[in-house]
Scaffold this active site. Structure first.
Site, PDB file in Angstrom:
ATOM      1  N   THR A 144       0.805  -1.230   0.000  1.00 15.58           N
ATOM      2  CA  THR A 144       0.000   0.000   0.000  1.00 15.58           C
ATOM      3  C   THR A 144       0.835   1.276   0.000  1.00 15.58           C
ATOM      4  O   THR A 144       0.293   2.378   0.048  1.00 15.58           O
ATOM      5  CB  THR A 144      -0.966   0.000   1.203  1.00 15.58           C
ATOM      6  N   SER A 146       3.232   4.583   0.310  1.00 12.91           N
ATOM      7  CA  SER A 146       3.500   5.681   1.248  1.00 12.91           C
ATOM      8  C   SER A 146       2.817   6.954   0.765  1.00 12.91           C
ATOM      9  O   SER A 146       2.341   7.027  -0.373  1.00 12.91           O
ATOM     10  CB  SER A 146       5.010   5.913   1.326  1.00 12.91           C
ATOM     11  N   GLU A 188      14.887  17.268  -7.241  1.00 11.07           N
ATOM     12  CA  GLU A 188      14.401  17.000  -8.607  1.00 11.07           C
ATOM     13  C   GLU A 188      13.338  18.032  -9.002  1.00 11.07           C
ATOM     14  O   GLU A 188      13.410  18.634 -10.075  1.00 11.07           O
ATOM     15  CB  GLU A 188      13.830  15.593  -8.703  1.00 11.07           C
ATOM     16  N   GLY A 272      10.315  13.924   3.199  1.00 13.38           N
ATOM     17  CA  GLY A 272      10.247  12.464   3.275  1.00 13.38           C
ATOM     18  C   GLY A 272       8.826  11.957   3.078  1.00 13.38           C
ATOM     19  O   GLY A 272       7.900  12.738   2.804  1.00 13.38           O
ATOM     20  N   MET A 319      12.858   3.868   0.192  1.00 13.28           N
ATOM     21  CA  MET A 319      11.564   4.057  -0.480  1.00 13.28           C
ATOM     22  C   MET A 319      11.832   4.288  -1.960  1.00 13.28           C
ATOM     23  O   MET A 319      11.874   5.426  -2.437  1.00 13.28           O
ATOM     24  CB  MET A 319      10.808   5.211   0.158  1.00 13.28           C
ATOM     25  N   ALA A 321      11.211   2.616  -6.078  1.00 14.27           N
ATOM     26  CA  ALA A 321      10.370   1.745  -6.895  1.00 14.27           C
ATOM     27  C   ALA A 321      11.053   0.403  -7.171  1.00 14.27           C
ATOM     28  O   ALA A 321      10.421  -0.649  -7.082  1.00 14.27           O
ATOM     29  CB  ALA A 321      10.039   2.443  -8.206  1.00 14.27           C
ATOM     30  N   HIS A 445      34.643   3.668 -26.661  1.00  7.38           N
ATOM     31  CA  HIS A 445      35.135   5.045 -26.716  1.00  7.38           C
ATOM     32  C   HIS A 445      34.485   5.770 -27.887  1.00  7.38           C
ATOM     33  O   HIS A 445      34.412   5.196 -28.974  1.00  7.38           O
ATOM     34  CB  HIS A 445      36.651   5.057 -26.899  1.00  7.38           C
TER      35      HIS A 445
HETATM   36  P1  FAD Z   1       3.023   2.853  -4.134  1.00  5.66           P
HETATM   37  O1  FAD Z   1       3.625   3.108  -5.444  1.00  5.66           O
HETATM   38  O2  FAD Z   1       2.847   3.998  -3.205  1.00  5.66           O
HETATM   39  O3  FAD Z   1       1.624   2.174  -4.413  1.00  5.66           O
HETATM   40  C1  FAD Z   1       0.729   1.865  -3.400  1.00  5.66           C
HETATM   41  C2  FAD Z   1      -0.651   1.691  -3.998  1.00  5.66           C
HETATM   42  O4  FAD Z   1      -1.506   1.109  -3.020  1.00  5.66           O
HETATM   43  C3  FAD Z   1      -1.313   3.004  -4.385  1.00  5.66           C
HETATM   44  O5  FAD Z   1      -1.765   2.937  -5.709  1.00  5.66           O
HETATM   45  C4  FAD Z   1      -2.482   3.144  -3.413  1.00  5.66           C
HETATM   46  O6  FAD Z   1      -3.606   3.786  -3.981  1.00  5.66           O
HETATM   47  C5  FAD Z   1      -2.796   1.688  -3.124  1.00  5.66           C
HETATM   48  N1  FAD Z   1      -3.495   1.482  -1.849  1.00  5.66           N
HETATM   49  C6  FAD Z   1      -3.147   1.954  -0.631  1.00  5.66           C
HETATM   50  N2  FAD Z   1      -3.997   1.488   0.314  1.00  5.66           N
HETATM   51  C7  FAD Z   1      -4.905   0.703  -0.328  1.00  5.66           C
HETATM   52  C8  FAD Z   1      -6.015  -0.068   0.095  1.00  5.66           C
HETATM   53  N3  FAD Z   1      -6.341  -0.180   1.385  1.00  5.66           N
HETATM   54  N4  FAD Z   1      -6.716  -0.722  -0.852  1.00  5.66           N
HETATM   55  C9  FAD Z   1      -6.389  -0.662  -2.162  1.00  5.66           C
HETATM   56  N5  FAD Z   1      -5.325   0.046  -2.609  1.00  5.66           N
HETATM   57  C10 FAD Z   1      -4.591   0.712  -1.704  1.00  5.66           C
HETATM   58  N6  FAD Z   1      11.448   5.884  -6.788  1.00  5.66           N
HETATM   59  C11 FAD Z   1      12.379   5.460  -7.648  1.00  5.66           C
HETATM   60  O7  FAD Z   1      12.866   4.333  -7.528  1.00  5.66           O
HETATM   61  N7  FAD Z   1      12.816   6.263  -8.682  1.00  5.66           N
HETATM   62  C12 FAD Z   1      12.334   7.515  -8.847  1.00  5.66           C
HETATM   63  O8  FAD Z   1      12.741   8.205  -9.775  1.00  5.66           O
HETATM   64  C13 FAD Z   1      11.363   7.987  -7.942  1.00  5.66           C
HETATM   65  N8  FAD Z   1      10.859   9.226  -8.076  1.00  5.66           N
HETATM   66  C14 FAD Z   1       9.889   9.643  -7.226  1.00  5.66           C
HETATM   67  C15 FAD Z   1       9.401  10.924  -7.378  1.00  5.66           C
HETATM   68  C16 FAD Z   1       8.416  11.393  -6.534  1.00  5.66           C
HETATM   69  C17 FAD Z   1       7.885  12.787  -6.721  1.00  5.66           C
HETATM   70  C18 FAD Z   1       7.890  10.526  -5.524  1.00  5.66           C
HETATM   71  C19 FAD Z   1       6.795  10.999  -4.629  1.00  5.66           C
HETATM   72  C20 FAD Z   1       8.388   9.256  -5.361  1.00  5.66           C
HETATM   73  C21 FAD Z   1       9.395   8.799  -6.204  1.00  5.66           C
HETATM   74  N9  FAD Z   1       9.948   7.528  -6.058  1.00  5.66           N
HETATM   75  C22 FAD Z   1      10.919   7.115  -6.912  1.00  5.66           C
HETATM   76  C23 FAD Z   1       9.501   6.606  -4.999  1.00  5.66           C
HETATM   77  C24 FAD Z   1       8.530   5.564  -5.564  1.00  5.66           C
HETATM   78  O9  FAD Z   1       7.443   6.214  -6.138  1.00  5.66           O
HETATM   79  C25 FAD Z   1       8.065   4.627  -4.460  1.00  5.66           C
HETATM   80  O10 FAD Z   1       9.189   4.080  -3.802  1.00  5.66           O
HETATM   81  C26 FAD Z   1       7.238   3.496  -5.026  1.00  5.66           C
HETATM   82  O11 FAD Z   1       6.100   3.994  -5.687  1.00  5.66           O
HETATM   83  C27 FAD Z   1       6.803   2.541  -3.922  1.00  5.66           C
HETATM   84  O12 FAD Z   1       6.059   1.522  -4.485  1.00  5.66           O
HETATM   85  P2  FAD Z   1       4.970   0.711  -3.653  1.00  5.66           P
HETATM   86  O13 FAD Z   1       4.465  -0.343  -4.579  1.00  5.66           O
HETATM   87  O14 FAD Z   1       5.521   0.295  -2.358  1.00  5.66           O
HETATM   88  O15 FAD Z   1       3.811   1.749  -3.305  1.00  5.66           O
END
Ligand code: FAD
Length: 466
Positions: A144, A146, A188, A272, A319, A321, A445
């Site tokens: 889910t 952050s 960024e 954060g 944190m 992707a 190169h």
């Molecule tokens: P998330 O991507 O946050 O997905 C969680 C999903 O769960 C969401 O869609 C939410 O709606 C859903 N959800 C939550 N609760 C429920 C529920 N109870 N029922 C159903 N659905 C629910 N990381 C990188 O590696 N490279 C980057 O360049 C990068 N750039 C970033 C730029 C920005 C501006 C931000 C904010 C973050 C960036 N990140 C980047 C971080 C990256 O986005 C996160 O680390 C990543 O999305 C985490 O993935 P996740 O699957 O854990 O959660």
């Protein structure tokens, strides 16, 4: 009631990758997502839209600052910000649509709505119209993610006092953007608006920006961004943020406790992110959650409820992707009875400013703290023919290797294309390469990758071009 081998809650990079890997391994899988679009933070309001705006603003910046030197006349250049945002939205829509395609292709059921636990094997999914369905799942993966964090005294109004989500969707270019927090997201997005003509002030509590990264990177990045006109206020503690209508006033105390007032039209709070578990109904299953809201797991990412796992931003660790993706794959394989492993030390970190910053493994500070006997080699980008050809002279690469075995322990890069180049270092370290292994491998190169080879040569004082 539909029964599944695995339910995945959340469709971000952790969740959708976990779902695909489960399906590949023959498990009947459902993915539950509360929003209408798939892909989570990363695809909708994170990695992808920020990179789309970074790329667009980079083109503009290059055109205004560098094209003339290349012999390209671009007089009369203007930003069509509405179009820039529209293109970003198109990139997001296409990327998110791609996840729907992948769910279909892998026969993964999609349930749109908020997933919450009834008990350890039953989940209620409440749709936006208030109706709900219940499912049974032998195993569940919580992904889910952050949400942006803030400071206790700051009220984010989403108009002038904004998070990254709003900063990716502004209707105008700020005149003065105050960025609170000099981490990856703040730098960024600060870069995007600086390139588009805004004044940008970054206020950071710690003495250096990008805290946690190797100090060489923080210093070099600050130097480069300063040259581009970004103003930095490190060792400044923000004490208040007030929206005065068209203006935001931020007060921050410097090291000596002396307050400075900053006035801008927008303030980005980038201090954060915090794990998100709202609505999951964790109390119904007595799930263990840490003080800061992270779901507590063991090494296998299993929670205190044996059939429920958690991955990505909602658990401990970087944190990022790609960290979430690795965890999604690992948990799917564990559920299928395999024995996968993640080397968390080799999850690279990247800042997509220009120059880009990328790192993997231990920082020099960490090696010192751990008492590791190491040697180091650095190579400046400006010594590369490729860097001169493209006019991307800023930056350097530092390689840290074990003093005895020569095994590479850390690689820290700042420069053009570092985000892509770090992959070579990750692979080298996954295979426990020595700096000599890289130094003796042919690098095309002229390319930027030659800087990595040269830094490896420099570890043993035999760089050729410096
Ligand atoms: P998330 O991507 O946050 O997905 C969680 C999903 O769960 C969401 O869609 C939410 O709606 C859903 N959800 C939550 N609760 C429920 C529920 N109870 N029922 C159903 N659905 C629910 N990381 C990188 O590696 N490279 C980057 O360049 C990068 N750039 C970033 C730029 C920005 C501006 C931000 C904010 C973050 C960036 N990140 C980047 C971080 C990256 O986005 C996160 O680390 C990543 O999305 C985490 O993935 P996740 O699957 O854990 O959660």
């Amino acid at each position: 009631m539909n029964k599944y081998d695995v339910a995945v809650i959340g469709s971000g990079p952790g969740g959708y990758v976990a779902a695909i890997r489960c399906a590949q391994l023959g498990l009947k899988t459902v993915i539950i997502e509360k929003y209408n679009t798939l892909g989570g933070t990363c695809l909708n309001v994170g990695c992808i839209p920020s990179k789309a705006l970074l790329d667009s603003s980079h083109h503009y910046y290059d055109a205004t600052k560098h094209f003339a030197t290349h012999g390209i006349d671009c007089s009369g250049l203007e930003v069509n910000f509405k179009q820039m945002i529209a293109r970003k939205n198109e990139v997001v829509a296409q990327t998110s649509g791609g996840i729907n395609y992948l769910m279909d292709k892998n026969n993964i059921d999609l349930l749109q709505g908020i997933g919450s636990f009834i008990d350890a094997t039953h989940i209620k999914i409440t749709k936006a119209d208030g109706t709900s369905v219940n499912i049974e799942a032998a195993k569940t993966i919580i992904a889910t993610g952050s949400k942006p964090a803030t400071l206790p005294f700051i009220k984010i109004d989403k108009k002038r006092i904004i998070t990254s989500t709003e900063a990716l969707n502004l209707s105008e270019i700020p005149k003065h953007l105050i960025v609170i927090g000099g981490g990856v997201i703040g730098l960024e997005l600060g870069s995007v608006y600086k390139r588009l003509g805004a004044n940008v002030s970054v206020i950071e509590y710690m003495p250096t920006i990008t805290p946690g990264m190797d100090t060489m990177l923080s210093k070099e990045l600050q130097k480069s961004l300063k040259k581009q006109g970004v103003k930095f206020y490190t060792s400044h503690k923000v004490t208040s943020v007030v929206n005065n209508g068209d203006e935001v006033i931020v007060t921050a105390n410097n090291k000596k406790g002396i307050p400075t007032e900053f006035k801008g039209d927008y303030t980005l709070i980038s201090v954060g992110r915090k794990p998100y578990t709202k609505g999951l109904g964790l109390s119904a299953i007595d799930m263990n959650v840490s003080e800061n809201g992270q779901i507590i797991t063991n090494e296998q990412l299993q929670t205190n409820i044996a059939n429920i796992y958690a991955i990505g931003d909602v658990v401990k660790g970087a944190m990022l992707a790609h960290k979430a993706e690795e965890e999604g794959t690992m948990v799917a394989e564990i559920i299928a009875g395999q024995k996968p492993h993640i080397n968390y030390n080799l999850i690279p970190g990247v800042v997509y400013t220009w120059p880009e910053v990328a790192a993997v493994g231990k920082t020099e500070e960490q090696l010192k703290e751990e008492g590791v006997n190491y040697k180091s080699g650095t190579f400046a980008m400006r010594a590369l023919g490729r860097a001169r050809a493209s006019m991307d002279l800023d930056g350097q690469i530092k390689v840290l290797a074990d003093a005895e075995t020569d095994e590479i322990l850390g690689v820290h890069m700042i420069g053009a294309r570092a985000a892509d180049m770090i992959a070579e270092a990750v692979i080298a370290m996954e295979f426990r390469a020595s700096s000599e292994d890289i130094a003796r491998s042919s690098h095309a190169h002229p390319t930027f990758t030659e800087a990595f080879k040269e830094a490896c040569l420099a570890v043993n004082n035999r760089a050729i071009h410096s």
